[in-house]
Design an enzyme around this catalytic site. Structure first.
Site, short mmCIF file in Angstrom:
data_model
loop_
_atom_site.label_atom_id
_atom_site.label_comp_id
_atom_site.label_asym_id
_atom_site.label_seq_id
_atom_site.Cartn_x
_atom_site.Cartn_y
_atom_site.Cartn_z
N ASP A 47 0.66 -1.16 0.03
CA ASP A 47 -0.07 0.07 -0.08
C ASP A 47 1.12 1.34 -0.32
O ASP A 47 0.45 2.70 0.38
CB ASP A 47 -1.45 0.19 1.06
N SER A 48 2.05 1.01 -0.56
CA SER A 48 3.81 1.99 -0.45
C SER A 48 2.81 2.70 -1.50
O SER A 48 3.17 3.78 -1.87
CB SER A 48 4.47 1.37 -0.45
N ASP A 86 -0.45 -5.95 -0.10
CA ASP A 86 -1.10 -5.63 1.68
C ASP A 86 -2.91 -5.29 1.19
O ASP A 86 -3.16 -5.26 -0.04
CB ASP A 86 -1.04 -3.90 1.14
N LYS A 116 -0.97 -9.55 3.17
CA LYS A 116 -0.25 -9.41 4.37
C LYS A 116 -0.98 -8.27 5.27
O LYS A 116 -2.01 -7.79 4.51
CB LYS A 116 0.55 -7.87 3.77
N GLU A 118 -1.10 -5.65 9.11
CA GLU A 118 -0.42 -5.18 9.88
C GLU A 118 -0.48 -5.69 10.69
O GLU A 118 -1.96 -5.62 11.57
CB GLU A 118 -0.25 -3.43 9.53
N GLU A 186 9.85 -4.76 10.61
CA GLU A 186 9.76 -2.99 9.80
C GLU A 186 10.51 -1.93 10.86
O GLU A 186 9.87 -1.87 12.01
CB GLU A 186 8.90 -2.29 9.68
#
Length: 265
Positions: A47-48, A86, A116, A118, A186
């Site tokens: 999602d970056s 993501d 993925k 978080e 991270e």
């Protein structure tokens, strides 16, 4: 010779054999094709892309529909790399059922091989277990969580105190027990990443977490000099941004000077 497709068992075997896993991000067909040709093990549709490709200041505005759109493009450019996508902000936080619906859309519509999420909240751990039970592999993510940027007060290193380090270690263990096939670590201290990597049987993939992880991931735009300012842990392997601007300026000069196009023969 064409590269054989990367599989989940192969990624898990890399930890056992001590072979580092390579991972980079892609947001469209062009970059996916190049990363795949370069031999990258795992391509993350992160999602970056909200910041790199869409111009947002954080990842939070990215929608599930946007992730599906970009993941489809990436998947069309890949023949061998393992593709993970993501789940964006608020597409999995309500319940395991919501996470299953969101992940199911990505797998069915974009044909990604894993998703993925978080963090390691009770909902995320339960969602991880639910997805794995449904046959959707899950990549976990602990340490700095960009989707919690406002709560964290910025994209700062996490786990610097003993209490914070123990909490991240507990999160990593919980996600592994829930069935995650690997973990992103991270922006945490190298010593903590080493502890987590030694503790878990599943691979760890670091981003700003030191050299002791089982693999490394970076944002492709950062390592190619395509972002205004890369994070301190991301080396710039090629300054493509400067080269591209120079080439485009030359094109503009040639058109304005009537050098291009050349006279017809």
């Amino acid at each position: 010779m064409a590269r054989r497709p990367v599989t989940l068992p192969q990624l898990q075997q890399k930890k056992q054999h001590g072979d580092p896993i390579t991972m980079l991000t892609a947001w469209d067909y062009l970059w996916a094709r190049l990363l795949d040709a370069a031999g990258v093990d795992v391509i993350l549709v992160g999602d970056s892309l909200g910041m790199v490709a869409l111009g947002y200041s954080t990842t939070l505005p990215v929608t599930l529909e946007q992730m599906i759109h970009h993941a489809r493009a990436v998947r069309r450019g890949v023949t061998a790399s393992f593709v993970v996508c993501d789940l964006p902000f608020l597409s999995y936080h309500e319940s395991p059922e919501q996470a299953l619906r969101s992940a199911g859309q990505l797998v069915k519509e974009a044909e990604v091989q894993a998703v993925k999420m978080e963090g390691a909240s009770p909902v995320v751990c339960a969602a991880t277990q639910r997805l794995v039970e449904a046959g959707i592999p899950v990549l976990g993510h602990v340490g700095l969580l960009p989707q919690r940027v406002h709560q964290l007060g910025g994209l700062r290193q996490q786990g610097k105190t003993e209490q914070a380090a123990e909490a991240i270690l507990a999160d990593a263990i919980a996600l592994a027990q829930a069935g995650a096939f690997a973990l992103i670590l991270e922006h945490i201290p190298s010593e903590l990443a080493q502890r987590i990597t030694a503790k878990l049987e599943i691979p760890t993939i670091g981003i700003g977490a030191g050299p002791h992880c089982d693999g490394q991931v970076l944002v492709t735009a950062d390592v190619l000099g395509l972002t205004p300012q890369a994070p301190p842990f991301a080396p710039v392997y090629a300054d493509l941004g400067t080269q591209a601007i120079a080439a485009l300026q030359q094109y503009c000069h040639d058109v304005r000077s009537r050098i291009y196009p050349p006279p017809q023969p």
